[in-house]
Design a protein around this motif. Structure first.
Motif, PDB file in Angstrom:
ATOM      1  N   GLU A 184       0.804  -1.220   0.000  1.00  0.00           N
ATOM      2  CA  GLU A 184       0.000   0.000   0.000  1.00  0.00           C
ATOM      3  C   GLU A 184       0.832   1.261   0.000  1.00  0.00           C
ATOM      4  OE1 GLU A 184      -2.564  -0.772   3.356  1.00  0.00           O
ATOM      5  OE2 GLU A 184      -4.008  -1.749   2.033  1.00  0.00           O
ATOM      6  N   GLY A 185       2.105   1.139   0.327  1.00  0.00           N
ATOM      7  CA  GLY A 185       2.959   2.313   0.322  1.00  0.00           C
ATOM      8  C   GLY A 185       4.243   2.088   1.078  1.00  0.00           C
ATOM      9  N   ILE A 186       5.132   3.055   0.903  1.00  0.00           N
ATOM     10  CA  ILE A 186       6.404   3.075   1.614  1.00  0.00           C
ATOM     11  C   ILE A 186       6.462   4.377   2.391  1.00  0.00           C
ATOM     12  CG2 ILE A 186       8.920   3.054   1.396  1.00  0.00           C
ATOM     13  CD1 ILE A 186       8.510   1.618  -1.327  1.00  0.00           C
ATOM     14  N   VAL A 187       6.708   4.282   3.675  1.00  0.00           N
ATOM     15  CA  VAL A 187       6.754   5.453   4.551  1.00  0.00           C
ATOM     16  C   VAL A 187       8.186   5.630   5.034  1.00  0.00           C
ATOM     17  CG1 VAL A 187       5.931   6.426   6.729  1.00  0.00           C
ATOM     18  CG2 VAL A 187       4.373   5.108   5.278  1.00  0.00           C
ATOM     19  N   ASP A 188       8.709   6.832   4.910  1.00  0.00           N
ATOM     20  CA  ASP A 188      10.052   7.117   5.386  1.00  0.00           C
ATOM     21  C   ASP A 188      10.073   7.025   6.914  1.00  0.00           C
ATOM     22  OD1 ASP A 188      12.168   9.278   6.415  1.00  0.00           O
ATOM     23  OD2 ASP A 188      12.774   8.510   4.438  1.00  0.00           O
ATOM     24  N   PRO A 189      11.062   6.329   7.465  1.00  0.00           N
ATOM     25  CA  PRO A 189      11.119   6.157   8.920  1.00  0.00           C
ATOM     26  C   PRO A 189      11.123   7.474   9.706  1.00  0.00           C
ATOM     27  CG  PRO A 189      12.729   4.735   7.863  1.00  0.00           C
ATOM     28  CD  PRO A 189      12.162   5.625   6.797  1.00  0.00           C
ATOM     29  N   SER A 190      11.715   8.498   9.150  1.00  0.00           N
ATOM     30  CA  SER A 190      11.788   9.768   9.878  1.00  0.00           C
ATOM     31  C   SER A 190      10.425  10.432  10.028  1.00  0.00           C
ATOM     32  CB  SER A 190      12.768  10.722   9.187  1.00  0.00           C
ATOM     33  OG  SER A 190      12.315  11.039   7.887  1.00  0.00           O
ATOM     34  N   SER A 191       9.445  10.036   9.247  1.00  0.00           N
ATOM     35  CA  SER A 191       8.122  10.657   9.343  1.00  0.00           C
ATOM     36  C   SER A 191       7.166   9.892  10.249  1.00  0.00           C
ATOM     37  CB  SER A 191       7.506  10.804   7.949  1.00  0.00           C
ATOM     38  OG  SER A 191       7.189   9.538   7.420  1.00  0.00           O
ATOM     39  N   VAL A 192       7.561   8.720  10.711  1.00  0.00           N
ATOM     40  CA  VAL A 192       6.646   7.883  11.500  1.00  0.00           C
ATOM     41  C   VAL A 192       6.215   8.575  12.786  1.00  0.00           C
ATOM     42  CG1 VAL A 192       6.468   5.746  12.840  1.00  0.00           C
ATOM     43  CG2 VAL A 192       7.354   5.704  10.504  1.00  0.00           C
ATOM     44  N   ARG A 193       7.147   9.130  13.512  1.00  0.00           N
ATOM     45  CA  ARG A 193       6.806   9.736  14.805  1.00  0.00           C
ATOM     46  C   ARG A 193       6.267  11.154  14.671  1.00  0.00           C
ATOM     47  NH1 ARG A 193      11.812   8.938  18.374  1.00  0.00           N
ATOM     48  NH2 ARG A 193      12.888   9.149  16.411  1.00  0.00           N
ATOM     49  N   ASP A 194       6.054  11.602  13.452  1.00  0.00           N
ATOM     50  CA  ASP A 194       5.474  12.931  13.214  1.00  0.00           C
ATOM     51  C   ASP A 194       3.981  12.850  12.946  1.00  0.00           C
ATOM     52  OD1 ASP A 194       7.961  14.132  13.520  1.00  0.00           O
ATOM     53  OD2 ASP A 194       8.424  13.994  11.384  1.00  0.00           O
ATOM     54  N   GLY A 195       3.319  11.900  13.593  1.00  0.00           N
ATOM     55  CA  GLY A 195       1.876  11.806  13.484  1.00  0.00           C
ATOM     56  C   GLY A 195       1.378  10.873  12.397  1.00  0.00           C
ATOM     57  N   TRP A 196       2.228  10.004  11.868  1.00  0.00           N
ATOM     58  CA  TRP A 196       1.790   9.069  10.837  1.00  0.00           C
ATOM     59  C   TRP A 196       0.717   8.143  11.386  1.00  0.00           C
ATOM     60  CZ3 TRP A 196       3.337   3.621  10.195  1.00  0.00           C
ATOM     61  CH2 TRP A 196       2.844   3.065   9.010  1.00  0.00           C
ATOM     62  N   ASP A 197      -0.319   7.919  10.614  1.00  0.00           N
ATOM     63  CA  ASP A 197      -1.448   7.091  11.006  1.00  0.00           C
ATOM     64  C   ASP A 197      -1.457   5.817  10.166  1.00  0.00           C
ATOM     65  OD1 ASP A 197      -3.888   5.867  11.394  1.00  0.00           O
ATOM     66  OD2 ASP A 197      -5.064   7.692  11.189  1.00  0.00           O
ATOM     67  N   PRO A 198      -1.101   4.673  10.741  1.00  0.00           N
ATOM     68  CA  PRO A 198      -1.049   3.419   9.985  1.00  0.00           C
ATOM     69  C   PRO A 198      -2.374   2.662   9.951  1.00  0.00           C
ATOM     70  CG  PRO A 198      -0.252   3.025  12.171  1.00  0.00           C
ATOM     71  CD  PRO A 198      -0.587   4.510  12.094  1.00  0.00           C
ATOM     72  N   SER A 199      -3.440   3.247  10.481  1.00  0.00           N
ATOM     73  CA  SER A 199      -4.679   2.492  10.663  1.00  0.00           C
ATOM     74  C   SER A 199      -5.337   2.038   9.361  1.00  0.00           C
ATOM     75  CB  SER A 199      -5.671   3.307  11.503  1.00  0.00           C
ATOM     76  OG  SER A 199      -6.017   4.495  10.832  1.00  0.00           O
ATOM     77  N   GLY A 200      -4.942   2.582   8.222  1.00  0.00           N
ATOM     78  CA  GLY A 200      -5.540   2.160   6.961  1.00  0.00           C
ATOM     79  C   GLY A 200      -4.892   0.944   6.340  1.00  0.00           C
ATOM     80  N   THR A 201      -3.875   0.404   6.962  1.00  0.00           N
ATOM     81  CA  THR A 201      -3.169  -0.754   6.423  1.00  0.00           C
ATOM     82  C   THR A 201      -3.354  -1.958   7.337  1.00  0.00           C
ATOM     83  OG1 THR A 201      -1.073  -1.432   5.394  1.00  0.00           O
ATOM     84  CG2 THR A 201      -0.929  -0.326   7.521  1.00  0.00           C
TER      85      THR A 201
END
Length: 134
Positions: free
Chosen positions: A33-50
């Motif tokens: 479904e996508g690739i998320v940069d690790p540095s953005s995870v703790r900046d409010g990333w919401d994984p609930s759609g996966t």
């Protein structure tokens, strides 16, 4: 399980593309479904759609443990797998294997176990579905 499991990869672009290609080519019943940069995870990333998050430890910043801790603190029910070639972090590995919604997959040099990653994601999401119907 007949449903397709959606996976989001937490990884830098290079490893993310390698994992995306490998998982797509070598496994069935999943979609990336996508690739998320690790540095953005703790900046409010919401994984609930996966359905499942695979966090790839590349030994670059940021470290993998704070990413896992963030996901556990904010998304306790989110299935998470940490894939790493680092087998010496016994404390983190212990947390993962004892986490009903988590798992650890060792990445041997030059041989990424795409099938194992796929099966572990499917198992975690199947367990989640089974538990929600009980």
């Amino acid at each position: 399980m007949d449903d397709v499991v959606g996976i989001t990869l937490v990884s830098n672009e290079e490893y993310g593309a390698q994992f995306e290609d490998g998982l797509s080519e070598n496994t069935m019943g999943i979609t990336i479904e996508g690739i998320v940069d690790p540095s953005s995870v703790r900046d409010g990333w919401d994984p609930s759609g996966t359905d499942c998050v695979i966090s790839v430890d590349t030994h670059r910043e940021p470290p993998i443990e704070p990413i896992y801790e963030y996901l556990r603190e904010n998304w306790q029910e989110q299935p998470v797998i940490v894939a790493s070639d680092e087998g010496e972090d016994v404390e983190l590995i212990s947390k993962l294997v004892n986490d009903e919604k988590g798992d650890y997959v060792f990445l041997p040099e030059g041989d990424i176990p795409f099938g194992l990653l796929s099966v572990r994601c499917k198992r975690l999401t199947t367990d989640e579905e089974r538990n929600s119907t009980e």
